[in-house]
Design a protein around this motif. Structure first.
Motif, PDB file in Angstrom:
ATOM      1  N   GLY A  44      28.710  46.034  -3.527  1.00 32.31           N
ATOM      2  CA  GLY A  44      28.881  44.691  -2.963  1.00 32.31           C
ATOM      3  C   GLY A  44      27.568  44.193  -2.415  1.00 32.31           C
TER       4      GLY A  44
ATOM      5  N   ASP B 108      28.589  38.955  -9.788  1.00 33.92           N
ATOM      6  CA  ASP B 108      28.000  39.971  -8.916  1.00 33.92           C
ATOM      7  C   ASP B 108      26.481  39.922  -9.087  1.00 33.92           C
TER       8      ASP B 108
ATOM      9  N   SER C 229      21.558  45.889  -3.924  1.00 32.11           N
ATOM     10  CA  SER C 229      22.874  46.355  -3.464  1.00 32.11           C
ATOM     11  C   SER C 229      22.725  47.066  -2.142  1.00 32.11           C
TER      12      SER C 229
ATOM     13  N   SER D  47      33.600  42.633 -13.808  1.00 33.28           N
ATOM     14  CA  SER D  47      33.906  42.117 -12.482  1.00 33.28           C
ATOM     15  C   SER D  47      34.637  40.789 -12.606  1.00 33.28           C
TER      16      SER D  47
END
Lengths: 222, 370
Positions: free
Chosen positions: A202, B283, A196, B279
């Motif tokens: 994200g 991810d 990350s 999510s």
């Protein structure tokens, strides 16, 4: 049986200013792109591909599909204006439709990638449609890679990209070859686990910053 | 040559190479874009109607089809290669299990990284089986397996570990090999984990420090050796115990999950104290060692006939998405622990779009094999 699917959308400018060499190059390129992406083991099993064409209006030319199953490809034809707003609206509604459908079929989906091909001379405002498509309130907001071809306006290409922007230097490299190379590298990167990089958890995409025959442009931050 | 060593005599390399010393194999190319299907025949058009142009068709040839918005180019799609000797769950995939080129290794681990690692143990607690296979995409691209496992038997416990090197990190196979081995051999560290308050967290700073030092030794950035770690300490029952349960202490950094396989079902084991994230989209981000050294720790109980399975997400993802694969893998543990070769065959099956390394280390509780 569920799969992990990376949706790719190719959004192609079919405006009158694309007439001649730019649109011809894209048309001769699409079958190559199909062959490469549909048969490349790195990409084929986990991507689906859709094509949207736009001019005065926008239309879905190829529904999001597994390219290895596609038996017919559309042909781009130049029409009138360069209506970015229509393209972005069509793209957003198509992404929502496709991703909801894929998820209801038991698939898991990566954030969509949009390859936006244009000569970058929009004939109307497109800011509000762009914000709707790319704002964090849209859960499926795509990563947009812009490719400027022909006499593309650099500022427009930079503005429409959220992630990477390229502008064609000359016609030595066909847009299809560039797209195909880019799509493969991007798929590899997206489906890999990564550390990350952002506080929001994200993922920073690691993709080529260069595409042969194209110059990389800075991307305007939204 | 596969090790990147010198090629001798040099004139043997007359076929050219991929530019990095890796020889081309028959029927393949160093270019990963190269299709494994012959281009001839692919563009054979249908018998009726206009014959579609070949891929290199020029614009003039195309133009006759480009009248009106309904124009299209007809394509013929080839059948997928038959892979009858290898298991496939769900639709067949373009990507098959068989490597097309040898591994190109930029960074050497302290050990040779084999395509597949198998180990097993007949322990008084139960039967242990461990298999780690290289993902189909890593085989296709000539990359090493980044998953690793390790286990050890000590005084009154069995310890097992799975480490999944982060895909985007260039030497994560080194990280996962070091970390998995390190933790099962470090008694002080295992004691620290075993005495942690549960559910909760424990700091594994020493592992991060060691990993950073190893990265530096190889001239790598610490993120280049990023890896997850999931560890289980399985305690022997006290001699006077009448409990039907065996207790297991789990520690986890990153996203390699632990499961209980019970009566053919997969039950995911999560630390009650850890946050879960929901999510809308996949991810792939992870917070691995050495950047993160805080492990979630918790305790689980197992009964005879149940299996503790530590896996990499390369196993977790198809198990959660493909019920046939999940069932086949779980069924192997139903009556007894599987033969390692059987476990390998199912674990390595083709499941379309799931092409990451797959690692499982399982202990089926309930006494010895024989």
């Amino acid at each position: 049986m569920g799969q992990n699917i990376l949706p790719f959308y190719l959004v192609c400018d079919e405006s009158a200013s694309m007439d001649g060499e730019p649109i011809d190059a894209m048309n001769s390129a699409l079958p190559e792109l199909h062959a490469e992406i549909g048969m490349n083991p790195v990409v084929s099993d986990k991507t689906q591909f859709g094509i949207i064409g736009f001019s005065d209006d926008a239309e879905v030319l190829l529904e999001l599909s597994d390219l290895s199953q596609v038996t017919e490809l559309p042909i781009l034809t130049t029409k009138g204006a360069t209506n970015f707003a229509a393209a972005l609206r069509c793209l957003k509604s198509q992404i929502e439709l496709d991703l909801n459908r894929l998820k209801s079929q038991g698939h898991k989906v990566y954030r969509p990638v949009v390859l936006f091909l244009t000569d970058g001379q929009p004939t109307s405002d497109w800011e509000s449609e762009y914000i709707e498509l790319t704002s964090s309130t849209f859960k499926y907001r795509p990563n947009i890679v812009a490719f400027g071809i022909g006499r593309a306006d650099r500022d427009v290409i930079s503005a429409i990209a959220t992630f990477r922007a390229f502008i064609q230097e000359d016609s030595s490299m066909s847009p299809a070859m560039a797209l195909q190379e880019f799509a493969t590298a991007l798929t590899k990167s997206i489906v890999r686990s990564g550390v990350s990089m952002t506080k929001e958890g994200g993922l920073q995409l690691q993709t080529p910053t260069e595409v042969p025959g194209f110059t990389s442009l800075a991307v305007d931050t939204v | 040559m596969q090790d990147g060593g010198e090629i001798y005599p040099p004139q043997l390399n007359i076929q050219g190479d991929c530019g990095d010393g890796v020889p081309l194999q028959e029927g393949t190319s160093g270019d990963s874009k190269q299709s494994e299907y012959p281009s001839e025949g692919y563009w054979t058009g249908p018998a009726a109607g206009p014959v579609p142009p070949p891929p290199a068709a020029n614009v003039a040839e195309l133009s006759e089809f480009s009248q009106g918005s309904a124009a299209s180019v007809l394509l013929e799609t080839p059948n997928l290669e038959a892979k009858s000797d290898y298991l496939v769950f769900g639709p067949d995939a373009r990507l098959g299990p068989i490597p097309k080129k040898p591994v190109e290794r930029q960074f050497r681990s302290f050990e040779t990284v084999r395509d597949t690692a198998i180990d097993w143990l007949d322990d008084k607690l139960g039967s242990l089986r461990a298999v780690s296979v290289r993902g189909h995409i890593h085989r296709y691209l000539g990359e090493v397996r980044q998953d690793n496992f390790a286990f050890a038997r000590r005084g009154n416990y069995l310890v097992l570990a799975v480490a999944d090197g982060v895909g985007s990190a260039q030497a994560s196979h080194l990280g996962s090999a070091v970390v998995s081995r390190l933790v099962v051999e470090d008694e002080a560290l295992l004691n620290a984990i075993a005495s942690a308050k549960t559910p909760g967290e424990v700091e594994l700073r020493d592992i991060s420090t060691t990993l950073r030092a190893i990265a530096a030794e190889h001239g790598l950035d610490e993120s280049d050796v990023s890896t997850t770690l999931t560890l289980a300490i399985v305690f022997d029952k006290p001699v006077d115990s009448t409990s039907a349960e065996t207790f297991v202490m789990l520690a986890q950094i990153g996203d390699s999950p632990a499961f209980k396989i019970s009566a053919g079902e997969w039950i995911e084991l999560r630390c009650p104290a850890a946050a879960t994230s929901g999510s809308d989209l996949i991810d792939n981000s992870v917070e691995p060692l050495p950047g993160r050294h805080t492990a979630s720790v918790w305790v689980e109980a197992f009964r005879e006939g149940e299996t503790l399975a530590l896996v990499s997400d390369g196993v977790e993802d198809p198990v959660k998405s493909n019920s046939a694969y999940a069932r086949a893998l779980a069924d192997l543990w139903r009556q007894t622990a599987p033969a390692p070769a059987d476990l390998l065959k199912v674990l390595d099956a083709t499941v379309k779009s799931f092409d990451d390394d797959r690692t499982i280390i399982g202990v089926r509780f309930g006494g010895r094999d024989s």
